[in-house]
Design a protein around this motif. Structure first.
Motif, PDB file in Angstrom:
ATOM      1  N   ALA A 183     126.351 -35.349  27.842  1.00 33.92           N
ATOM      2  CA  ALA A 183     125.089 -35.300  27.093  1.00 33.92           C
ATOM      3  C   ALA A 183     125.313 -34.839  25.651  1.00 33.92           C
ATOM      4  O   ALA A 183     125.867 -33.762  25.409  1.00 33.92           O
ATOM      5  N   LEU A 184     124.852 -35.624  24.703  1.00 37.16           N
ATOM      6  CA  LEU A 184     125.003 -35.310  23.279  1.00 37.16           C
ATOM      7  C   LEU A 184     124.107 -34.138  22.885  1.00 37.16           C
ATOM      8  O   LEU A 184     122.920 -34.115  23.208  1.00 37.16           O
ATOM      9  N   VAL A 185     124.675 -33.179  22.184  1.00 33.32           N
ATOM     10  CA  VAL A 185     123.909 -32.085  21.600  1.00 33.32           C
ATOM     11  C   VAL A 185     123.499 -32.446  20.184  1.00 33.32           C
ATOM     12  O   VAL A 185     122.331 -32.365  19.809  1.00 33.32           O
ATOM     13  N   CYS A 186     124.467 -32.863  19.373  1.00 34.34           N
ATOM     14  CA  CYS A 186     124.150 -33.289  18.004  1.00 34.34           C
ATOM     15  C   CYS A 186     125.290 -34.140  17.453  1.00 34.34           C
ATOM     16  O   CYS A 186     126.432 -34.029  17.894  1.00 34.34           O
ATOM     17  N   GLU A 187     124.945 -34.994  16.505  1.00 34.29           N
ATOM     18  CA  GLU A 187     125.951 -35.778  15.788  1.00 34.29           C
ATOM     19  C   GLU A 187     126.781 -34.844  14.917  1.00 34.29           C
ATOM     20  O   GLU A 187     126.335 -33.759  14.534  1.00 34.29           O
ATOM     21  N   MET A 188     127.989 -35.265  14.582  1.00 32.78           N
ATOM     22  CA  MET A 188     128.824 -34.444  13.718  1.00 32.78           C
ATOM     23  C   MET A 188     128.192 -34.274  12.334  1.00 32.78           C
ATOM     24  O   MET A 188     128.443 -33.277  11.655  1.00 32.78           O
ATOM     25  N   SER A 189     127.372 -35.207  11.918  1.00 31.19           N
ATOM     26  CA  SER A 189     126.715 -35.101  10.620  1.00 31.19           C
ATOM     27  C   SER A 189     125.760 -33.915  10.549  1.00 31.19           C
ATOM     28  O   SER A 189     125.392 -33.464   9.456  1.00 31.19           O
ATOM     29  N   ALA A 190     125.344 -33.388  11.705  1.00 29.32           N
ATOM     30  CA  ALA A 190     124.450 -32.228  11.736  1.00 29.32           C
ATOM     31  C   ALA A 190     125.207 -30.918  11.681  1.00 29.32           C
ATOM     32  O   ALA A 190     124.602 -29.856  11.530  1.00 29.32           O
ATOM     33  N   VAL A 191     126.534 -30.964  11.803  1.00 31.90           N
ATOM     34  CA  VAL A 191     127.364 -29.756  11.846  1.00 31.90           C
ATOM     35  C   VAL A 191     127.879 -29.423  10.449  1.00 31.90           C
ATOM     36  O   VAL A 191     128.395 -30.290   9.739  1.00 31.90           O
ATOM     37  N   SER A 192     127.734 -28.181  10.056  1.00 30.75           N
ATOM     38  CA  SER A 192     128.243 -27.732   8.760  1.00 30.75           C
ATOM     39  C   SER A 192     129.640 -27.134   8.871  1.00 30.75           C
ATOM     40  O   SER A 192     130.495 -27.347   8.009  1.00 30.75           O
ATOM     41  N   VAL A 193     129.867 -26.371   9.958  1.00 33.24           N
ATOM     42  CA  VAL A 193     131.136 -25.663  10.116  1.00 33.24           C
ATOM     43  C   VAL A 193     131.589 -25.774  11.577  1.00 33.24           C
ATOM     44  O   VAL A 193     130.773 -25.645  12.494  1.00 33.24           O
ATOM     45  N   HIS A 224     127.950 -30.884  29.343  1.00 33.97           N
ATOM     46  CA  HIS A 224     127.928 -31.598  30.611  1.00 33.97           C
ATOM     47  C   HIS A 224     126.522 -31.826  31.155  1.00 33.97           C
ATOM     48  O   HIS A 224     126.284 -32.786  31.883  1.00 33.97           O
ATOM     49  N   ASP A 225     125.597 -30.939  30.814  1.00 34.38           N
ATOM     50  CA  ASP A 225     124.269 -30.999  31.419  1.00 34.38           C
ATOM     51  C   ASP A 225     123.237 -31.451  30.392  1.00 34.38           C
ATOM     52  O   ASP A 225     123.150 -30.876  29.299  1.00 34.38           O
ATOM     53  N   GLU A 226     122.433 -32.440  30.745  1.00 31.96           N
ATOM     54  CA  GLU A 226     121.476 -32.995  29.792  1.00 31.96           C
ATOM     55  C   GLU A 226     120.354 -32.023  29.449  1.00 31.96           C
ATOM     56  O   GLU A 226     119.822 -32.039  28.320  1.00 31.96           O
ATOM     57  N   SER A 227     119.969 -31.154  30.389  1.00 32.54           N
ATOM     58  CA  SER A 227     118.906 -30.196  30.082  1.00 32.54           C
ATOM     59  C   SER A 227     119.399 -29.134  29.094  1.00 32.54           C
ATOM     60  O   SER A 227     118.664 -28.730  28.178  1.00 32.54           O
ATOM     61  N   GLU A 228     120.644 -28.688  29.258  1.00 33.10           N
ATOM     62  CA  GLU A 228     121.221 -27.763  28.291  1.00 33.10           C
ATOM     63  C   GLU A 228     121.362 -28.435  26.924  1.00 33.10           C
ATOM     64  O   GLU A 228     121.118 -27.813  25.881  1.00 33.10           O
ATOM     65  N   ALA A 229     121.767 -29.690  26.932  1.00 37.14           N
ATOM     66  CA  ALA A 229     121.924 -30.417  25.671  1.00 37.14           C
ATOM     67  C   ALA A 229     120.605 -30.464  24.910  1.00 37.14           C
ATOM     68  O   ALA A 229     120.566 -30.298  23.691  1.00 37.14           O
ATOM     69  N   GLY A 230     119.487 -30.687  25.624  1.00 35.53           N
ATOM     70  CA  GLY A 230     118.190 -30.731  24.966  1.00 35.53           C
ATOM     71  C   GLY A 230     117.813 -29.412  24.331  1.00 35.53           C
ATOM     72  O   GLY A 230     117.320 -29.371  23.189  1.00 35.53           O
ATOM     73  N   ALA A 231     118.050 -28.307  25.042  1.00 32.23           N
ATOM     74  CA  ALA A 231     117.744 -26.991  24.490  1.00 32.23           C
ATOM     75  C   ALA A 231     118.636 -26.664  23.302  1.00 32.23           C
ATOM     76  O   ALA A 231     118.186 -26.140  22.283  1.00 32.23           O
ATOM     77  N   ASN A 232     119.910 -26.999  23.420  1.00 29.49           N
ATOM     78  CA  ASN A 232     120.849 -26.730  22.323  1.00 29.49           C
ATOM     79  C   ASN A 232     120.537 -27.578  21.098  1.00 29.49           C
ATOM     80  O   ASN A 232     120.671 -27.128  19.957  1.00 29.49           O
ATOM     81  N   ARG A 233     120.103 -28.814  21.337  1.00 30.34           N
ATOM     82  CA  ARG A 233     119.708 -29.690  20.232  1.00 30.34           C
ATOM     83  C   ARG A 233     118.520 -29.102  19.479  1.00 30.34           C
ATOM     84  O   ARG A 233     118.467 -29.132  18.238  1.00 30.34           O
ATOM     85  N   ALA A 234     117.571 -28.559  20.215  1.00 34.63           N
ATOM     86  CA  ALA A 234     116.404 -27.952  19.579  1.00 34.63           C
ATOM     87  C   ALA A 234     116.804 -26.759  18.720  1.00 34.63           C
ATOM     88  O   ALA A 234     116.255 -26.558  17.624  1.00 34.63           O
ATOM     89  N   LEU A 235     117.764 -25.958  19.188  1.00 36.75           N
ATOM     90  CA  LEU A 235     118.260 -24.842  18.382  1.00 36.75           C
ATOM     91  C   LEU A 235     118.911 -25.343  17.097  1.00 36.75           C
ATOM     92  O   LEU A 235     118.750 -24.739  16.028  1.00 36.75           O
TER      93      LEU A 235
END
Length: 261
Positions: free
Chosen positions: A226-236, A193-204
Motif C-alpha cells: 500500500a502506497l503511503v506517498c509518492e517520493m515527490s512528497a518527501v523532503s528528507v 504492508h497494510d492499506e489502513s495504516e497507509a491511509g492514516a500515514n498518508r493523511a499525516l
C-alpha cells in the motif's frame, strides 16, 4: 542468544524465505535443534507461523510482524537514524509521527532533548500521532503537547486507523511529519504492508509542510502493498550508512535530501 532474539530472527527468516527447516535454523542461529523446535512451537501457539514436519512456513500474519518482534532489527541503525531525524525538528514545532520501531525511537529522542522545557518551562513541542504507544510514552512529558487521532487500534503496530484519523487531521496544519514505512522505492514511493495504516500515514503526510521519512537500509529499493506517498512528497530521507549508493543517488536526483548516518 536469548529466546526473544531467536524468535525475532526466526520470524525474519520466514518473512524473507517463506519457509524454515529446523536443522538449517539451528545451524544458522548456533543452537540445538530441540531449542528451535520449542521456539517454533511457541511461535505457532501465538499464530505467527504454521508448523510443518521438520520446520515451519509463513502464516497469514507473518508478513506483518507485531511491533514487539521488530524492535531488535537493526537496533543500532535505528537509534542513529532517530537522533538525526530528531535533530531536524526545531523547538516550538508541530510534528506528526506515525507508528513503528524507528519512529518510536524518534519520539524518545524528541522527549529527551537537552532543551525540553525552554526558559519558560512551557510547551516546546506539539506531537500529533496515531500511535498509542508513542502517545503513552510522551504523555508524561509536560513540555510536549500530545494530540492523538481517533481511530481503531491495530494490534500489530499500535496505530490508530480508519476514517476518524482523517477527520482529526483534516483540520490540522503541521510543520513536519516523520514517517516510518516498510519500503522506500525511488520510483514507486514510500509504502507499507497494510492499506489502513497507509491511509492514516498518508493523511499525516498531507497536512505537513515537510515530510521526513525514516527507514533503515533494508527497506530501500523494496516494494510494499500500500502506497503511503509518492517520493515527490518527501523532503528528507534519513537512513543508515549501508544504504545502497545507486538507490541513494536515484532518490537524491529527485530533489530529496538523503542523510546517511
Amino acid at each position: 542468544m536469548a529466546a526473544h532474539s531467536r524468535w525475532t530472527r526466526l520470524l525474519e527468516i520466514l518473512s524473507e524465505e517463506g519457509q524454515l527447516d529446523v536443522l538449517d535454523a539451528a545451524e544458522r542461529l548456533g543452537c540445538s535443534a530441540a531449542t528451535i523446535r520449542r521456539d517454533l512451537d511457541e511461535l505457532a501457539r501465538q499464530n505467527l507461523l504454521t508448523r510443518t514436519r521438520g520446520g515451519a512456513v509463513v502464516s497469514a500474519v507473518a508478513y506483518d510482524l507485531p511491533l514487539r518482534y521488530k524492535v531488535g532489527r537493526k537496533a543500532d541503525e535505528k537509534q542513529r537514524i532517530a537522533k538525526a531525524a530528531a535533530a531536524l525538528i526545531p523547538s516550538g514545532s508541530s510534528v506528526g509521527i506515525n507508528g513503528g520501531t524507528t519512529t518510536s525511537e524518534v519520539a524518545r529522542e524528541l522527549a529527551l532533548r537537552a532543551d525540553p522545557a525552554g526558559e519558560s518551562g512551557g510547551t516546546t513541542l506539539t506531537v500529533v500521532t496515531n500511535a498509542i504507544n508513542i502517545a503513552n510514552e510522551l504523555a508524561v512529558r509536560p513540555h510536549v503537547k500530545i494530540v492523538v487521532t481517533g481511530g481503531v487500534a491495530r494490534p500489530n503496530s499500535y496505530e490508530l486507523v480508519g476514517p476518524l484519523v482523517n477527520c482529526v487531521l483534516h483540520n490540522l496544519a503541521l510543520d513536519y511529519t516523520i514517517l516510518g514505512v516498510d519500503a522506500v522505492h525511488p520510483r514507486l514511493g514510500a509504502a507499507t504492508h497494510d492499506e489502513s495504516e497507509a491511509g492514516a500515514n498518508r493523511a499525516l503526510a498531507e497536512c505537513a509542510s515537510t515530510v521526513i521519512v525514516v527507514a533503515d537500509s533494508s527497506k530501500l529499493g523494496r516494494r510494499a502493498f500500500a502506497l503511503v506517498c509518492e517520493m515527490s512528497a518527501v523532503s528528507v530521507l534519513v537512513t543508515d550508512k549501508d544504504a545502497p549508493a545507486e538507490i541513494v543517488e536515484e532518490i537524491s536526483s529527485r530533489g530529496i535530501d538523503v542523510l546517511r548516518v
